[in-house]
Design an enzyme around this catalytic site. Structure first.
Site, PDB file in Angstrom:
ATOM      1  N   CYS A   1      28.684  -5.429   9.803  1.00  0.00           N
ATOM      2  CA  CYS A   1      29.478  -4.773  10.843  1.00  0.00           C
ATOM      3  C   CYS A   1      30.960  -5.134  10.709  1.00  0.00           C
ATOM      4  O   CYS A   1      31.636  -4.596   9.853  1.00  0.00           O
ATOM      5  CB  CYS A   1      28.910  -5.110  12.215  1.00  0.00           C
ATOM      6  SG  CYS A   1      29.325  -3.846  13.427  1.00  0.00           S
TER       7      CYS A   1
ATOM      8  N   GLU B   1      20.081  -7.623  10.489  1.00  0.00           N
ATOM      9  CA  GLU B   1      19.419  -8.864  10.942  1.00  0.00           C
ATOM     10  C   GLU B   1      18.517  -8.607  12.155  1.00  0.00           C
ATOM     11  O   GLU B   1      17.541  -9.324  12.369  1.00  0.00           O
ATOM     12  CB  GLU B   1      20.453  -9.953  11.259  1.00  0.00           C
ATOM     13  CG  GLU B   1      21.398  -9.693  12.432  1.00  0.00           C
ATOM     14  CD  GLU B   1      22.668  -8.925  12.051  1.00  0.00           C
ATOM     15  OE1 GLU B   1      22.653  -8.238  11.007  1.00  0.00           O
ATOM     16  OE2 GLU B   1      23.654  -9.014  12.805  1.00  0.00           O
TER      17      GLU B   1
ATOM     18  N   HIS C   1      23.578  -3.748  11.757  1.00  0.00           N
ATOM     19  CA  HIS C   1      23.144  -5.148  11.864  1.00  0.00           C
ATOM     20  C   HIS C   1      21.691  -5.247  11.399  1.00  0.00           C
ATOM     21  O   HIS C   1      20.780  -5.309  12.226  1.00  0.00           O
ATOM     22  CB  HIS C   1      23.226  -5.621  13.321  1.00  0.00           C
ATOM     23  CG  HIS C   1      24.614  -5.794  13.821  1.00  0.00           C
ATOM     24  ND1 HIS C   1      25.352  -6.917  13.554  1.00  0.00           N
ATOM     25  CD2 HIS C   1      25.403  -4.997  14.576  1.00  0.00           C
ATOM     26  CE1 HIS C   1      26.542  -6.796  14.130  1.00  0.00           C
ATOM     27  NE2 HIS C   1      26.597  -5.643  14.756  1.00  0.00           N
TER      28      HIS C   1
END
Ligand code: GLN
Length: 554
Positions: free
Chosen positions: A399, A527, A525
């Site tokens: 990001c 993650e 993102h």
């Protein structure tokens, strides 16, 4: 009275916490959820938080930990990250009930005249609203795991406790199970049970008798102490479960299973389904890494006996509070378990611009520049990215990390003087990162961020395409700014590959560099979608490339 009929097929597991905060109730809830996962049983997690914010989206990550982003764009409590990572499921924003949401609803109802002249009170209108929400949410689920945030005795969670007490009263004990997480400290070599006794008494004052007590402790609680807890708290001896310090949180379901917690829950709730046995069942992961087809127990074994070791740098401004980056840290833990590699972290606070910044990168095998907001530490991150680009150091930009990679490239490769994001410098000559016109209009309507799941189309022949192994993918987002389309042509000419774009091709989703072992940035993102049994492919490949670089240099 309750305006919504209680669902008839749902079993409820309530999880409360006592003595002190930070005992890991989220981990306990997620572990319980994983143990009772079974094909044919649908599970919903409801997290009740006592604060008056509508959601944690506006709360400081330094105080509250990371804001977790869901597929539907919900910005929720960190614990949802645990639920998703442990069970490999997608949660929904409606599953987070904050007192702010409840009061908001009550006051809206009151203004709309929905209470038909009644005096609106904490009981019954507010508790009914809590029950209504819980019932509606769990209507279609077989099991609802309901975690009550905070510590028993806190004023702000009293209404939640009263509501769940009533649920048991309406449903009966075959359908409701109360688990209480308590702290059992060790003093002079002896397990002390008094704090647990007091917190259970506090729970009893609210009308709740726990069925199971989970003892958070440094080491397994001695039999004598367990007997005391069982006796004074009115709980069966075998229902006192140890929750000792573990090397990794993912060990907790195994530790619980070894004490028979899955069977206790199954018997108490009279569950008919066969539960998944996490010591046996192998989950196929989506990465192209074949070796990751491992059972939970095998993954833990890998995690605990890593065959290799690397060091990576994480550059950010909240480097002192690791909970603000928990999804990234967990994604790395997933890589550790799947690739059997110990990943040492070097936290670099980029607010301190000095010589040491690049010096400290000499000892690492890769660098992650995570998401962020605001100007602090930005110039330092740009220095770090430049170093990674020029020195063939594997780089993963998430990001803000990707946006700053564009800024760096704009300034140092495309020759755009003082190129910047307008988030940092509103007057910049070269706004390579900017709020786009469409987004400005949304901002005016009150929605400020691109939040949640967005699809991306990947370009064949790129590294990113190879990593995901398909053209159409989606990842979660949480940002306002985008790569400015006006600069795409120039950036591309100078060597940036736009390896993934939005479906309408207007927005940049992934970038990469050729002639670099691993230089990838994404506007998303990834993650947030990494799970213990199913790690995020971008992270896995990043770590593989760090391992490779280390070997090559050795
Ligand atoms: N601050 C940037 C934006 O709003 C990046 C946000 C982030 O990294 N999550 O676009």
């Amino acid at each position: 009275m309750v305006s919504f009929n209680p669902p008839t097929n749902t079993k409820f597991i309530f999880i409360t916490g006592g003595v002190l905060s930070g005992l890991g109730k989220g981990i306990v809830s997620a572990s319980v959820g994983r143990l009772i996962k079974s094909t044919g049983l649908s599970i919903i997690f409801i997290k009740c938080d006592g604060y008056l914010n509508i959601d944690p989206g506006t709360m400081r990550p330094t105080e509250h930990g990371e804001v977790f982003v869901q597929e539907d764009g919900g910005e929720v409590d960190m614990d949802f990250g645990h639920y998703e990572r442990f069970l490999d499921i997608n949660t929904k924003s409606s599953w987070n009930l904050t007192m702010g949401k409840i009061f908001n609803q009550i006051l809206t109802n009151e203004r709309k005249g929905k209470y038909l002249g009644q005096t609106v009170q904490l009981i019954p209108q507010t508790t009914n609203e809590i029950k209504n929400k819980i019932y509606k949410l769990s209507e279609k689920a077989n099991i609802a795991v309901i975690e009550i945030g905070g510590t028993v005795g806190d004023i702000e969670i009293m209404l939640f406790l009263e509501a769940i007490r009533q649920i048991k009263n309406e449903y009966g004990s075959k359908n409701c199970l109360f688990m209480h997480l308590s702290f059992v400290p060790v003093l002079n070599g002896e397990h002390k049970t008094k704090p647990t006794q007091h917190s259970v008494r506090e729970l009893l004052k609210a009308g709740i008798q726990p069925d199971i007590i989970i003892c958070r402790t440094s080491e397994a609680v001695a039999r004598r102490a367990k007997e005391k807890i069982a006796y004074f708290c009115n709980v069966l001896f075998e229902n006192i479960i140890d929750d000792p310090d573990a090397e990794t949180v993912y060990e907790v379901p195994l530790v619980f299973k070894s004490q028979g917690l899955d069977k206790i829950i199954k018997n108490n709730l009279d569950l008919k389904n066969t539960l998944e046995d996490i010591t046996q069942i192998k989950q196929a992961s989506i990465t192209n890494n074949k070796s990751s087809n491992l059972s939970w127990a095998e993954l833990i074994k890998n995690y605990k006996n890593p065959q290799q070791e690397i060091t990576i740098a994480i550059c950010g401004k909240y480097t002192s509070l690791h909970d603000s980056y928990i999804s990234i840290l967990e994604a790395l833990n997933h890589c550790r378990a799947h690739l059997s590699v110990k990943i040492n972290l070097k936290w670099i606070d980029t607010s301190n611009l000095n010589q040491q910044l690049t010096e400290s990168l000499k000892e690492v095998n890769g660098v992650i520049v995570p998401g962020g907001f605001g100007t602090r530490g930005v110039e330092g991150k740009i220095i770090v990215i430049k170093y990674a680009r020029e020195n063939n150091l594997p780089f993963l930009g998430l990001c803000y990390g990707m946006q700053l990679a564009i800024v760096e490239f704009g300034r140092n490769v495309c020759g755009l003087n003082n190129a910047n994001s307008t988030e940092i410098d509103a007057q910049t000559e070269h706004p390579v990162i900017d709020i786009l016109q469409d987004q400005k209009e949304i901002t005016e309507k009150g929605g400020t961020m691109r939040l949640g799941k967005f699809p991306a189309v990947l370009k064949e022949g790129t590294k990113v395409y190879e990593i995901y192994g398909q053209e159409q993918i989606s990842e979660r987002h949480r940002h306002r700014y985008e790569v400015n389309p006006k600069y795409l042509k120039l950036l591309e000419e100078k060597g940036i590959i736009f390896s993934g774009v939005s479906s309408d091709k207007k927005l940049v989703e992934f970038i990469e560099l050729q002639n670099h072992p691993f230089f990838i940035g994404t506007q998303a993102h990834p993650e947030f979608k990494s799970r213990f049994e199913n790690p995020a492919p971008l992270f896995v490949e990043f770590i593989k490339s760090c391992i490779k670089i280390k070997k090559e240099k050795a």
